[in-house]
Design a protein around this motif. Structure first.
Motif, PDB file in Angstrom:
ATOM      1  N   PHE A  33      54.023  53.944  22.167  1.00 13.81           N
ATOM      2  CA  PHE A  33      54.868  52.568  22.121  1.00 13.81           C
ATOM      3  C   PHE A  33      55.708  52.229  24.164  1.00 13.81           C
ATOM      4  O   PHE A  33      55.332  50.681  24.323  1.00 13.81           O
ATOM      5  N   GLY A  34      54.692  52.673  24.873  1.00 11.59           N
ATOM      6  CA  GLY A  34      55.090  52.045  26.642  1.00 11.59           C
ATOM      7  C   GLY A  34      54.400  51.604  26.680  1.00 11.59           C
ATOM      8  O   GLY A  34      54.504  50.679  27.721  1.00 11.59           O
ATOM      9  N   LEU A  35      53.171  51.869  26.368  1.00 13.78           N
ATOM     10  CA  LEU A  35      52.366  51.314  27.255  1.00 13.78           C
ATOM     11  C   LEU A  35      50.915  49.454  26.361  1.00 13.78           C
ATOM     12  O   LEU A  35      51.078  48.939  27.919  1.00 13.78           O
ATOM     13  N   PRO A  36      51.467  49.698  25.312  1.00 16.42           N
ATOM     14  CA  PRO A  36      51.952  48.109  25.746  1.00 16.42           C
ATOM     15  C   PRO A  36      53.367  47.213  25.879  1.00 16.42           C
ATOM     16  O   PRO A  36      52.477  46.637  26.608  1.00 16.42           O
ATOM     17  N   ILE A  37      53.649  47.868  25.698  1.00 20.43           N
ATOM     18  CA  ILE A  37      55.321  47.132  26.723  1.00 20.43           C
ATOM     19  C   ILE A  37      54.850  47.034  28.378  1.00 20.43           C
ATOM     20  O   ILE A  37      54.819  46.126  28.569  1.00 20.43           O
ATOM     21  N   SER A  38      54.202  48.129  28.421  1.00 20.21           N
ATOM     22  CA  SER A  38      53.490  48.095  30.263  1.00 20.21           C
ATOM     23  C   SER A  38      52.414  47.407  30.426  1.00 20.21           C
ATOM     24  O   SER A  38      52.706  46.038  31.175  1.00 20.21           O
ATOM     25  N   VAL A  39      51.438  46.911  29.370  1.00 18.07           N
ATOM     26  CA  VAL A  39      50.515  45.982  29.356  1.00 18.07           C
ATOM     27  C   VAL A  39      51.595  45.115  29.543  1.00 18.07           C
ATOM     28  O   VAL A  39      50.857  43.281  29.889  1.00 18.07           O
ATOM     29  N   VAL A  40      52.463  44.371  28.688  1.00 19.02           N
ATOM     30  CA  VAL A  40      52.415  42.740  28.745  1.00 19.02           C
ATOM     31  C   VAL A  40      53.032  43.015  29.323  1.00 19.02           C
ATOM     32  O   VAL A  40      53.274  41.170  29.951  1.00 19.02           O
ATOM     33  N   GLY A  41      54.152  43.462  30.251  1.00 18.66           N
ATOM     34  CA  GLY A  41      54.945  42.978  31.062  1.00 18.66           C
ATOM     35  C   GLY A  41      53.612  42.936  33.082  1.00 18.66           C
ATOM     36  O   GLY A  41      53.962  42.401  33.147  1.00 18.66           O
ATOM     37  N   MET A  42      52.907  43.758  32.317  1.00 17.99           N
ATOM     38  CA  MET A  42      51.769  43.416  33.664  1.00 17.99           C
ATOM     39  C   MET A  42      50.985  42.494  33.568  1.00 17.99           C
ATOM     40  O   MET A  42      50.480  41.337  34.360  1.00 17.99           O
ATOM     41  N   VAL A  43      50.803  42.089  32.556  1.00 17.15           N
ATOM     42  CA  VAL A  43      50.416  40.605  32.013  1.00 17.15           C
ATOM     43  C   VAL A  43      51.277  39.139  32.232  1.00 17.15           C
ATOM     44  O   VAL A  43      50.640  38.135  33.206  1.00 17.15           O
ATOM     45  N   VAL A  44      52.251  39.400  31.967  1.00 14.16           N
ATOM     46  CA  VAL A  44      53.462  38.962  32.756  1.00 14.16           C
ATOM     47  C   VAL A  44      53.663  38.434  34.014  1.00 14.16           C
ATOM     48  O   VAL A  44      53.407  37.104  34.481  1.00 14.16           O
ATOM     49  N   ILE A  45      53.640  39.292  34.571  1.00  9.26           N
ATOM     50  CA  ILE A  45      53.215  39.364  36.331  1.00  9.26           C
ATOM     51  C   ILE A  45      52.731  38.716  36.653  1.00  9.26           C
ATOM     52  O   ILE A  45      52.320  38.021  37.642  1.00  9.26           O
ATOM     53  N   LEU A  46      50.997  39.147  35.911  1.00  9.39           N
ATOM     54  CA  LEU A  46      49.520  38.486  37.251  1.00  9.39           C
ATOM     55  C   LEU A  46      49.662  37.351  36.720  1.00  9.39           C
ATOM     56  O   LEU A  46      49.287  36.768  37.346  1.00  9.39           O
ATOM     57  N   ARG A  47      50.472  36.330  35.371  1.00 13.15           N
ATOM     58  CA  ARG A  47      49.955  35.452  35.249  1.00 13.15           C
ATOM     59  C   ARG A  47      51.271  34.290  36.130  1.00 13.15           C
ATOM     60  O   ARG A  47      50.925  33.039  36.270  1.00 13.15           O
ATOM     61  N   ASN A  48      52.258  34.916  37.080  1.00 14.94           N
ATOM     62  CA  ASN A  48      53.033  33.995  37.568  1.00 14.94           C
ATOM     63  C   ASN A  48      53.132  34.364  38.838  1.00 14.94           C
ATOM     64  O   ASN A  48      54.132  33.968  39.525  1.00 14.94           O
ATOM     65  N   SER A  49      52.027  35.477  39.136  1.00 10.79           N
ATOM     66  CA  SER A  49      52.540  35.828  40.524  1.00 10.79           C
ATOM     67  C   SER A  49      51.259  36.244  41.384  1.00 10.79           C
ATOM     68  O   SER A  49      50.097  36.817  41.093  1.00 10.79           O
ATOM     69  N   TYR A  50      51.112  35.372  42.498  1.00 10.39           N
ATOM     70  CA  TYR A  50      49.891  34.455  43.350  1.00 10.39           C
ATOM     71  C   TYR A  50      49.382  36.479  44.050  1.00 10.39           C
ATOM     72  O   TYR A  50      48.064  36.601  44.517  1.00 10.39           O
ATOM     73  N   TRP A  51      50.680  36.944  44.033  1.00 14.07           N
ATOM     74  CA  TRP A  51      50.183  38.474  45.559  1.00 14.07           C
ATOM     75  C   TRP A  51      49.965  39.288  44.454  1.00 14.07           C
ATOM     76  O   TRP A  51      48.829  39.946  44.783  1.00 14.07           O
ATOM     77  N   ALA A  52      50.535  39.485  43.017  1.00 15.31           N
ATOM     78  CA  ALA A  52      50.331  40.087  42.304  1.00 15.31           C
ATOM     79  C   ALA A  52      48.152  40.096  41.829  1.00 15.31           C
ATOM     80  O   ALA A  52      47.665  40.777  41.724  1.00 15.31           O
ATOM     81  N   LYS A  53      48.094  38.678  41.830  1.00 16.73           N
ATOM     82  CA  LYS A  53      46.944  38.525  40.927  1.00 16.73           C
ATOM     83  C   LYS A  53      45.688  38.967  41.908  1.00 16.73           C
ATOM     84  O   LYS A  53      44.552  39.184  41.996  1.00 16.73           O
ATOM     85  N   ARG A  54      46.340  38.608  43.379  1.00 13.47           N
ATOM     86  CA  ARG A  54      45.155  38.510  44.917  1.00 13.47           C
ATOM     87  C   ARG A  54      44.965  40.324  44.531  1.00 13.47           C
ATOM     88  O   ARG A  54      43.663  41.236  45.159  1.00 13.47           O
ATOM     89  N   GLN A  55      46.049  40.811  44.181  1.00 16.82           N
ATOM     90  CA  GLN A  55      45.950  42.868  44.656  1.00 16.82           C
ATOM     91  C   GLN A  55      45.493  42.819  43.264  1.00 16.82           C
ATOM     92  O   GLN A  55      44.827  43.770  43.479  1.00 16.82           O
ATOM     93  N   PHE A  56      45.236  42.401  42.366  1.00 19.55           N
ATOM     94  CA  PHE A  56      44.623  42.485  40.671  1.00 19.55           C
ATOM     95  C   PHE A  56      43.124  42.585  41.359  1.00 19.55           C
ATOM     96  O   PHE A  56      42.101  43.277  40.432  1.00 19.55           O
ATOM     97  N   ILE A  57      42.384  41.641  42.103  1.00 14.06           N
ATOM     98  CA  ILE A  57      41.337  41.576  42.295  1.00 14.06           C
ATOM     99  C   ILE A  57      40.552  42.424  42.643  1.00 14.06           C
ATOM    100  O   ILE A  57      39.745  42.723  41.864  1.00 14.06           O
ATOM    101  N   ARG A  58      42.154  42.989  43.608  1.00 12.12           N
ATOM    102  CA  ARG A  58      41.017  44.143  44.888  1.00 12.12           C
ATOM    103  C   ARG A  58      40.781  44.914  44.120  1.00 12.12           C
ATOM    104  O   ARG A  58      39.520  45.484  44.240  1.00 12.12           O
ATOM    105  N   ALA A  59      41.961  45.332  43.143  1.00 14.70           N
ATOM    106  CA  ALA A  59      41.350  46.957  42.166  1.00 14.70           C
ATOM    107  C   ALA A  59      40.711  46.360  41.598  1.00 14.70           C
ATOM    108  O   ALA A  59      40.008  46.874  40.914  1.00 14.70           O
ATOM    109  N   GLN A  60      39.821  45.125  40.501  1.00  8.61           N
ATOM    110  CA  GLN A  60      39.031  45.084  39.690  1.00  8.61           C
ATOM    111  C   GLN A  60      37.725  44.841  40.479  1.00  8.61           C
ATOM    112  O   GLN A  60      36.604  45.834  40.085  1.00  8.61           O
TER     113      GLN A  60
END
Length: 117
Positions: A30-57
């Protein structure tokens, strides 16, 4: 007004990530899906997080592909979680002991037989 809404959604996403981390030691996944949903919410609303995500990707595309699929406008939850379940099964179990892939094959075969008749 949009900034406040975006900040509130980022705080909600952070709360979901922390909640997922707290729930993770409990039995069940149960912890993993909740964390994934939280990450998706953060990534949809933060430009800084999107840039970090693209670098990691760019560094590890295989690991971040499921997150990209969940961030689409109309995310496909079932196929993403099924793909991740198969991937985890492949990592954890030996070749002859995999249950999900055999179940999928038998289900497909029975579905094809039923559609022919």
């Amino acid at each position: 007004m949009r900034r406040i809404a975006r900040l509130a959604l980022m705080v909600l996403g952070g709360f979901l990530v922390l909640l997922g981390i707290v729930i993770a030691p409990l039995p069940g996944p149960f912890g993993l899906p909740i964390s994934v949903v939280g990450m998706v919410v953060i990534l949809r609303n933060s430009y800084w997080a999107k840039r970090q995500f693209i670098r990691a990707q760019h560094a590890r595309p295989k690991y971040f592909y499921p997150f990209r699929r969940l961030m689409r406008r109309r995310p496909e939850f079932a196929p993403v979680f099924w793909q991740q379940a198969l991937r985890m099964e492949r990592l954890l179990l030996k070749r002859g002991k995999r249950v999900l892939s055999r179940t999928r094959r038998s289900f497909r075969a029975s579905f094809r037989r039923a559609s022919r008749a």
